[in-house]
Motif scaffolding. Sequence first.
Motif, mmCIF file in Angstrom:
data_model
loop_
_atom_site.group_PDB
_atom_site.id
_atom_site.type_symbol
_atom_site.label_atom_id
_atom_site.label_comp_id
_atom_site.label_asym_id
_atom_site.label_seq_id
_atom_site.Cartn_x
_atom_site.Cartn_y
_atom_site.Cartn_z
ATOM 1 N N LYS A 3 -1.404 16.856 -4.725
ATOM 2 C CA LYS A 3 -1.747 16.846 -3.968
ATOM 3 C C LYS A 3 -0.434 17.515 -3.339
ATOM 4 C CE LYS A 3 -4.424 12.679 -4.556
ATOM 5 N NZ LYS A 3 -6.020 13.167 -4.334
ATOM 6 N N LYS A 4 -0.823 17.266 -1.715
ATOM 7 C CA LYS A 4 0.391 17.492 -1.290
ATOM 8 C C LYS A 4 0.987 16.679 -0.161
ATOM 9 C CE LYS A 4 5.411 19.201 -0.505
ATOM 10 N NZ LYS A 4 5.122 18.026 -0.006
ATOM 11 N N PHE A 5 1.762 15.282 -0.142
ATOM 12 C CA PHE A 5 2.413 14.429 1.157
ATOM 13 C C PHE A 5 3.626 14.425 2.093
ATOM 14 C CE2 PHE A 5 -1.560 13.282 -0.362
ATOM 15 C CZ PHE A 5 -2.701 12.066 0.943
ATOM 16 N N ASP A 6 3.290 14.530 3.058
ATOM 17 C CA ASP A 6 4.835 14.212 4.016
ATOM 18 C C ASP A 6 5.226 13.137 3.385
ATOM 19 O OD1 ASP A 6 4.472 16.665 5.224
ATOM 20 O OD2 ASP A 6 2.902 15.433 6.600
ATOM 21 N N ILE A 7 4.628 11.774 3.611
ATOM 22 C CA ILE A 7 5.724 10.674 3.174
ATOM 23 C C ILE A 7 4.490 9.816 2.355
ATOM 24 C CG2 ILE A 7 6.075 8.351 4.150
ATOM 25 C CD1 ILE A 7 7.241 11.128 5.496
ATOM 26 N N LEU A 8 6.097 9.373 1.186
ATOM 27 C CA LEU A 8 4.701 8.203 0.070
ATOM 28 C C LEU A 8 5.570 7.296 0.586
ATOM 29 C CD1 LEU A 8 3.042 7.569 -1.798
ATOM 30 C CD2 LEU A 8 4.828 8.037 -3.916
ATOM 31 N N ALA A 9 5.130 6.419 0.818
ATOM 32 C CA ALA A 9 5.925 5.178 1.135
ATOM 33 C C ALA A 9 5.363 3.866 0.077
ATOM 34 C CB ALA A 9 5.385 4.398 2.838
ATOM 35 N N ILE A 10 6.660 3.501 -0.741
ATOM 36 C CA ILE A 10 6.226 2.383 -1.813
ATOM 37 C C ILE A 10 6.664 0.737 -1.686
ATOM 38 C CG2 ILE A 10 6.633 1.931 -4.377
ATOM 39 C CD1 ILE A 10 7.295 5.024 -4.137
ATOM 40 N N GLY A 11 5.692 0.465 -1.687
ATOM 41 C CA GLY A 11 6.357 -1.179 -1.563
ATOM 42 C C GLY A 11 5.790 -1.849 -2.708
ATOM 43 N N ALA A 12 7.171 -3.065 -3.545
ATOM 44 C CA ALA A 12 6.728 -3.856 -4.536
ATOM 45 C C ALA A 12 5.210 -4.540 -4.577
ATOM 46 C CB ALA A 12 8.009 -4.893 -4.701
ATOM 47 N N HIS A 13 4.830 -4.898 -3.156
ATOM 48 C CA HIS A 13 3.893 -5.730 -3.228
ATOM 49 C C HIS A 13 2.131 -5.617 -1.657
ATOM 50 C CE1 HIS A 13 6.931 -8.488 -3.593
ATOM 51 N NE2 HIS A 13 6.423 -8.535 -5.682
ATOM 52 N N PRO A 14 1.581 -5.646 -1.813
ATOM 53 C CA PRO A 14 0.840 -5.041 -0.884
ATOM 54 C C PRO A 14 1.556 -6.344 0.353
ATOM 55 C CG PRO A 14 -0.675 -5.610 -2.749
ATOM 56 C CD PRO A 14 0.289 -5.669 -2.845
ATOM 57 N N ASP A 15 1.587 -4.966 1.673
ATOM 58 C CA ASP A 15 1.926 -5.875 2.671
ATOM 59 C C ASP A 15 3.561 -5.163 3.037
ATOM 60 O OD1 ASP A 15 4.298 -8.052 1.217
ATOM 61 O OD2 ASP A 15 2.290 -9.408 2.390
ATOM 62 N N ASP A 16 4.702 -5.516 1.406
ATOM 63 C CA ASP A 16 5.616 -4.615 1.684
ATOM 64 C C ASP A 16 6.108 -3.598 2.997
ATOM 65 O OD1 ASP A 16 6.670 -7.249 0.327
ATOM 66 O OD2 ASP A 16 7.141 -5.479 -1.132
ATOM 67 N N VAL A 17 4.388 -2.688 2.597
ATOM 68 C CA VAL A 17 5.151 -1.311 3.416
ATOM 69 C C VAL A 17 4.707 -1.505 4.748
ATOM 70 C CG1 VAL A 17 3.650 0.827 4.146
ATOM 71 C CG2 VAL A 17 5.131 0.463 1.641
ATOM 72 N N GLU A 18 3.461 -2.641 5.053
ATOM 73 C CA GLU A 18 3.484 -2.260 7.124
ATOM 74 C C GLU A 18 4.024 -3.882 7.455
ATOM 75 O OE1 GLU A 18 -0.247 -2.361 4.857
ATOM 76 O OE2 GLU A 18 1.568 -2.714 3.934
ATOM 77 N N LEU A 19 5.257 -4.185 6.801
ATOM 78 C CA LEU A 19 5.898 -5.116 7.083
ATOM 79 C C LEU A 19 7.648 -3.865 7.166
ATOM 80 C CD1 LEU A 19 6.167 -8.410 5.289
ATOM 81 C CD2 LEU A 19 5.148 -8.054 7.361
ATOM 82 N N ARG A 54 -6.059 -9.617 -1.224
ATOM 83 C CA ARG A 54 -4.619 -8.728 -1.328
ATOM 84 C C ARG A 54 -5.040 -7.277 -0.948
ATOM 85 N NH1 ARG A 54 0.532 -11.494 -1.978
ATOM 86 N NH2 ARG A 54 1.707 -9.889 -1.465
ATOM 87 N N LYS A 55 -6.243 -7.627 -2.307
ATOM 88 C CA LYS A 55 -6.902 -5.950 -2.291
ATOM 89 C C LYS A 55 -7.423 -5.580 -0.561
ATOM 90 C CE LYS A 55 -9.555 -2.689 -5.003
ATOM 91 N NZ LYS A 55 -10.303 -2.959 -6.655
ATOM 92 N N GLU A 56 -7.776 -6.866 -0.501
ATOM 93 C CA GLU A 56 -8.755 -6.252 0.756
ATOM 94 C C GLU A 56 -8.391 -6.473 1.979
ATOM 95 O OE1 GLU A 56 -11.918 -9.522 0.013
ATOM 96 O OE2 GLU A 56 -12.767 -8.811 -1.601
ATOM 97 N N GLU A 57 -7.439 -6.792 2.134
ATOM 98 C CA GLU A 57 -6.079 -6.969 3.248
ATOM 99 C C GLU A 57 -5.692 -5.887 3.352
ATOM 100 O OE1 GLU A 57 -5.948 -11.941 3.166
ATOM 101 O OE2 GLU A 57 -4.455 -10.816 2.396
ATOM 102 N N ALA A 58 -5.295 -4.616 1.957
ATOM 103 C CA ALA A 58 -4.081 -3.904 1.917
ATOM 104 C C ALA A 58 -5.196 -2.433 2.183
ATOM 105 C CB ALA A 58 -4.011 -3.588 0.208
ATOM 106 N N THR A 59 -6.173 -2.778 2.168
ATOM 107 C CA THR A 59 -7.231 -1.544 2.215
ATOM 108 C C THR A 59 -8.133 -1.909 3.732
ATOM 109 O OG1 THR A 59 -8.483 -2.029 0.576
ATOM 110 C CG2 THR A 59 -9.443 -1.138 2.320
ATOM 111 N N ASP A 60 -7.768 -3.100 4.346
ATOM 112 C CA ASP A 60 -7.662 -2.993 5.831
ATOM 113 C C ASP A 60 -6.624 -2.311 6.967
ATOM 114 O OD1 ASP A 60 -10.047 -4.176 5.497
ATOM 115 O OD2 ASP A 60 -10.096 -5.711 5.817
ATOM 116 N N ALA A 61 -5.860 -2.773 6.234
ATOM 117 C CA ALA A 61 -4.011 -2.139 6.801
ATOM 118 C C ALA A 61 -4.146 -0.944 6.588
ATOM 119 C CB ALA A 61 -3.438 -3.375 5.483
ATOM 120 N N ALA A 62 -4.016 -0.221 5.538
ATOM 121 C CA ALA A 62 -4.666 1.253 5.525
ATOM 122 C C ALA A 62 -4.375 1.970 6.754
ATOM 123 C CB ALA A 62 -4.817 1.906 4.106
ATOM 124 N N LYS A 63 -6.239 1.044 7.167
ATOM 125 C CA LYS A 63 -7.009 2.039 7.826
ATOM 126 C C LYS A 63 -6.696 1.514 9.230
ATOM 127 C CE LYS A 63 -11.440 1.285 4.950
ATOM 128 N NZ LYS A 63 -12.958 -0.062 5.020
#
Length: 241
Positions: A3-19, A54-63
């Motif tokens: 694929k080709k993405f502009d940004i890949l945001a990586i977090g140790a845990h679900p919610d790190d990226v959002e915060l 956490r998986k369900e919440e991460a899916t909702d946050a991504a949306k």
Amino acid sequence: MNKKFDILAIGAHPDDVELGCGGTLAKLISEGKTCAILDLTRGELGTRGTDQTRKEEATDAAKILGIAERENLGLKDGFLVNSEEYQLEIVRMIRKYRPEIVLANAIDDRHPDHAKAAKLVSDSCFLAGLRKIETSMDGINQEVWRPKQIFHYIQWKNIVPEFVIDISEYLDVKLKACAAYKTQFYDPDSKEPVTPIATKDFFESLTYRAQDLGRLSGVAYAEGFTSEKLVAMKNFDGIVL
């Protein structure tokens, strides 16, 4: 297929990226940038909730943020190590998404996984550009790829940023994405143990930290980052005056 993405945001845990950089991601997506999130662990050691919630919440946050793709490597929460095994897992993801920029955990923080992830991701980004490291995905050999920049967002500790992104129009989206993690953050009706991030003060700090960085930079709200190398600008057009 790569694929080709502009940004890949990586977090140790679900919610790190959002915060850490949720407002920045929401802004970039509104500008037409393609963004993906990679969570390294499922956050299974978290005091509140479960890895499934956490998986369900991460899916909702991504949306809410408008994230195109989100994946979880399922590495061991609380025990991240800068090992060859973990590096190669991340190398595969970097070569899969081929980001121009990687956003990673804070270089120093309260949770030991955060600084460990920062170094792990940084080393993996370098290794992903080495031709003699061969990786494959779904039986197909991957091409090498090294991101042009690695920026580290700021988390619990008040690290002095090297630059900030104006998120004045996107703070509400960031807060909504963070609030999607219903089990993790402040809920006066919750019967689960109170943790440092599950207090009203912590959730309010997301706003007043962004407001303070905005005060210092002349905007309403901002998110701060540190950079692994000196950032060069083509001109002054992107500076908020």
